[in-house]
Design an enzyme around this catalytic site. Structure first.
Site, mmCIF file in Angstrom:
data_model
loop_
_atom_site.group_PDB
_atom_site.id
_atom_site.type_symbol
_atom_site.label_atom_id
_atom_site.label_comp_id
_atom_site.label_asym_id
_atom_site.label_seq_id
_atom_site.Cartn_x
_atom_site.Cartn_y
_atom_site.Cartn_z
ATOM 1 C CG ASP A 80 78.726 18.050 44.258
ATOM 2 O OD1 ASP A 80 79.599 18.501 43.510
ATOM 3 O OD2 ASP A 80 78.742 18.209 45.490
ATOM 4 N NE ARG A 88 74.852 14.615 43.911
ATOM 5 C CZ ARG A 88 75.681 13.773 44.507
ATOM 6 N NH1 ARG A 88 75.249 13.020 45.504
ATOM 7 N NH2 ARG A 88 76.934 13.673 44.120
ATOM 8 C CE LYS A 184 82.476 17.386 40.702
ATOM 9 N NZ LYS A 184 81.321 17.596 41.588
ATOM 10 C CG HIS A 185 87.566 16.880 42.571
ATOM 11 N ND1 HIS A 185 87.041 15.759 41.959
ATOM 12 C CD2 HIS A 185 86.582 17.361 43.382
ATOM 13 C CE1 HIS A 185 85.804 15.558 42.399
ATOM 14 N NE2 HIS A 185 85.494 16.511 43.264
ATOM 15 C CG HIS A 197 84.350 13.481 51.198
ATOM 16 N ND1 HIS A 197 84.745 13.094 49.937
ATOM 17 C CD2 HIS A 197 83.341 14.371 51.030
ATOM 18 C CE1 HIS A 197 83.996 13.724 49.044
ATOM 19 N NE2 HIS A 197 83.144 14.499 49.672
ATOM 20 C CG ASP A 269 85.998 19.354 47.091
ATOM 21 O OD1 ASP A 269 84.776 19.510 47.266
ATOM 22 O OD2 ASP A 269 86.502 18.258 46.765
#
Length: 544
Positions: A80, A88, A184-185, A197, A269
């Site tokens: 991501d 990251r 996305k999304h 989430h 996802d």
């Protein structure tokens, strides 16, 4: 075909989570990231993709080679990466969040589009060098709800035209580096107030409204050749009143496949997210997602259960083998675009001198964007007086884990005493009224408030920070406010800006990096202390 061979083919369509660190003990999220022994087993059994997080860029380069060796066949290796490789992986380049580029777009569209394309180019090339072949970016959601706790700064703007222009520019940049991309999304997560989430967001737009707003960037990216589209865990009751988008044929097949004529990869996802696991088992969710039209299943909570359930669905004829073959062919087609090893060997970045110059150019470019995106109110200068406090709100301890953290070290160097607020720490707020800071903790000291605030996954209700507006106003009335610096959220900054006097020092940066902190504080702190002196003091502290 026997069931064992069928299971291997089905496993190709799953993506599992792993750490970029080499040792199990180094995993940042061991509840989400497979152990090395399990990861090796899954890859040997045919799992076709890995999503990575953590580790240094050099470690990741080694890690990706190990994963390919364990698999013995072409792998999708993704992350991501929405704000540069450094978001990251340690040691990579970090860029200003997309919303910061959208702020530049409001003033200079041509400049912002140029910046977005360069970010895409630098990000794609750097990610490819460390072994990845698939960027799970750009975010195409339009953040038209300022209370959105999870998209927020990750979005490229709040208007369809802005997001369309900047995501298309980013896509053009990445495509020059022969990396796969992901819009996305779908069909749009920007107008939610719930983090998927944590729970399933409901968005009450019908298809007509979506086509006039949320779907515009996705259409443009599809027309421009984006390689994949990620479906969000979102319930649109006016389109499908029963199933979330990830599990909805009306969204995945009827809208994305048929109406938009998209024939690239469609990926879910992460199925480990509460929006799905609160209601569906790993096996049921995997079968329903694939049956809805999805090709690749991302991060089910129980990977073996998910693979077994989908294998059973094919073996029993519940889902046709033709669908399996179509998805496998789509995956192969995309992998073939980025698999040419000869091209990779010819890459300039395999030459160390050229690689170092590239990384230096990327870093300089990142710093130039930071300077363009920062706001400092005219003649804002802050001077420390006796016992003044540098009050910092953070939401991530990693932000202060480095030895040099300008937001702490620079104010300290000019006389401020540091005090850090964190959701897990002792609350600084009054017991009965969160609009007032507990005076006993601060005495009559003047306060420099530095607020690190941004929406992101899992932050939930902690994202809402409007209580700071009244608290800062009260400090200003009491003549105890030295200044305010907001890092991240533009919405809190806009509200505070409207509520405090023009004479109060105020600064804002969409970026929370050390470079952004240093840039702002060096402009507004009255100090003759140099960076060299701070470095010297730090080196003395380090010595035993």
């Amino acid at each position: 075909m026997n069931k064992s061979d069928l299971r291997r083919q089905v496993a190709e369509l799953f993506v599992v989570r792993a750490s970029g660190f080499n040792l199990d003990s180094q995993r940042l999220y061991p509840n989400l990231e497979e152990s090395n022994s399990n990861l090796k087993r899954l890859l040997e059994e045919g799992v076709g993709g890995v999503i990575l997080l953590g580790g240094t860029v050099k470690e990741l380069e080694i890690r990706c080679n190990i994963l390919k060796k364990w698999s013995g066949k072409p792998l999708l290796l993704c992350a991501d990466i929405e704000e540069g490789v450094g978001q990251r992986f340690y040691g990579g380049t970090k860029f200003v969040p997309p919303m910061g580029i959208a702020q530049i777009y409001k003033k200079d569209q041509t400049l912002a589009i140029s910046i977005a394309e360069k970010i895409g180019y630098f990000t794609g090339k750097e990610a490819k060098k460390i072994g990845l072949n698939w960027l799970l970016a750009p975010v195409c959601d339009i953040n038209n709800n300022p209370n959105n706790p999870v998209i927020n700064l990750r979005a490229w703007g709040e208007e369809p035209e802005t997001v369309k222009s900047l995501t298309c520019a980013f896509q053009r940049g990445v495509s020059r580096s022969k990396m796969l991309t992901c819009a996305k999304h779908f069909p749009g997560h920007g107008n939610s107030e719930v983090d998927s989430h944590l729970d399933l967001p409901e968005i009450h737009n019908d298809l007509s409204k979506l086509e006039k707003f949320e779907l515009i960037p996705f259409k443009s990216l599809i027309n421009q050749g984006v390689n994949s589209v990620m479906i969000g865990h979102l319930l649109f009751p006016k389109i499908d009143p029963i199933f979330p988008a990830t599990l909805s044929k009306r969204v995945v097949t009827d809208l994305l496949r048929i109406k938009f004529k998209f024939d690239g990869l469609v990926v879910s996802d992460a199925l480990v997210m509460n929006a799905i696991t609160n209601k569906y088992s790993s096996g049921k969710a995997a079968v329903m997602a694939f049956d809805a039209g999805i090709d690749l299943i991302m991060m089910p909570k129980d990977i073996d259960e998910a693979i077994d359930s989908l294998t059973d669905a094919f073996y029993s004829g519940k889902i046709s083998l033709e669908r399996l073959n179509v998805s496998r062919e789509r995956r192969k087609k995309q992998l073939d675009l980025v698999r040419n090893e000869e091209d990779f060997k010819k890459e300039d970045l395999n030459n160390e001198d050229i690689k170092n110059k590239f990384l230096l150019d990327a870093s300089k470019f990142s710093n130039s964007i930071i300077k363009s995106s920062i706001f400092v109110r005219e003649e804002s200068t802050i001077k420390a007086e006796f016992n003044d406090i540098n009050l910092i709100q953070i939401d991530n301890f990693d932000q202060v884990s480095n030895k040099f953290f300008p937001a702490l070290d620079l104010p300290k160097a000019v006389g401020f005493k540091n005090l850090i607020i964190h959701p897990l720490g002792i609350s600084p707020w009054g017991k009965t009224n969160k609009r007032f800071l507990e005076s006993g903790q601060f005495g009559n000291s003047k306060i420099l408030a530095q607020l690190f605030v941004r929406g992101k996954p899992f932050v939930g209700l902690d994202y809402h920070n409007d209580h700071w507006i009244d608290a800062l106003k009260n400090l200003e009335i009491e003549k105890r406010l030295s200044g305010i610096i907001i890092y991240g959220c533009p919405y809190l900054y806009d509200k505070i800006k409207k509520n405090i006097q023009y004479t109060t020092p105020l600064a804002y940066s969409p970026s929370q990096t050390e470079e952004a902190q240093n840039e702002i504080l060096s402009r507004i702190l009255q100090s003759k202390t140099t960076q060299k002196e701070i470095d010297k003091e730090s080196s003395i502290e380090f010595t035993d």
